[in-house]
Scaffold this active site. Sequence first.
Site: not given
Length: 196
Positions: A8-11, A14
Site C-alpha cells: 500500500r502507498v498513501s497517494t 508514490q
Amino acid sequence: MVLIGYARVSTVGQENGLETQKHLLEEAGCKRIFFEKVTGTSTTKRNELKEAIQFLDKGDTLIVTKINRLARSIIDLNNIVNELNIKGVNVRFLKENIEFQAGENNNSLQTLLFNILGSFAQFERDIIVERTGEGRERAKKQGKHMGRPSQDKRAIEKALKLYDERETNGLSVNDIAKMTNVPRSTIYAELKKLKG
C-alpha cells in the site's frame, strides 16, 4: 499454504514505493500481491485489503513489508491481525521481522513489540498531520495563498491573444501553453468564460 502479499502507498504519486514493496514481497516468496493506493487511515476504502482477507485461507500467510503499510491506527492494526489469526491465517511483517502464527499463543514479548511499533507508526502519522495543520495555519496568518497558485493575469491575457492570432502565428494550443506557462485547461476555461 500460500504466501500472499499486501502493498500500500498513501497517494497516487508514490508508485516507486509500490514497486519497492512489490520487489520485497516477491523476494519473500509471495505468489500473489494485492496493491492499494489509499491512506492507511481510510478503513472503509481499502478494497484490495478486504479482497486479500477474503482470498486468504487457513494456513496461508499474509506478508506485508512493514507494520504501517497494513494500518496506521493501533486499534485497526490489532483488529486486522486478530481477524486473520481467527481465520487461521499467519501475518508476517518483513521490516520488523515479526510473524503472528494463527492458533498459537504468540510470545508476550513479540506481542508487546508489535504493539509498540504499531503505536510508533500511529504517533508518526499523527505528528505529520499535526505539523501539516500548523504549517497551513501559519501560512494563512502570513497571508499566503493555500492551494493551487492562481494564474498570472498577464500570462492568461497573452495566451488568449496568441490564441486569437493563431491563424497568423501558426501556433497550436500546446505551443501557446508552453510559451506562456498557462495550462491548456486554463486557456479553454478562459475562452469558455468569454463565450458564455
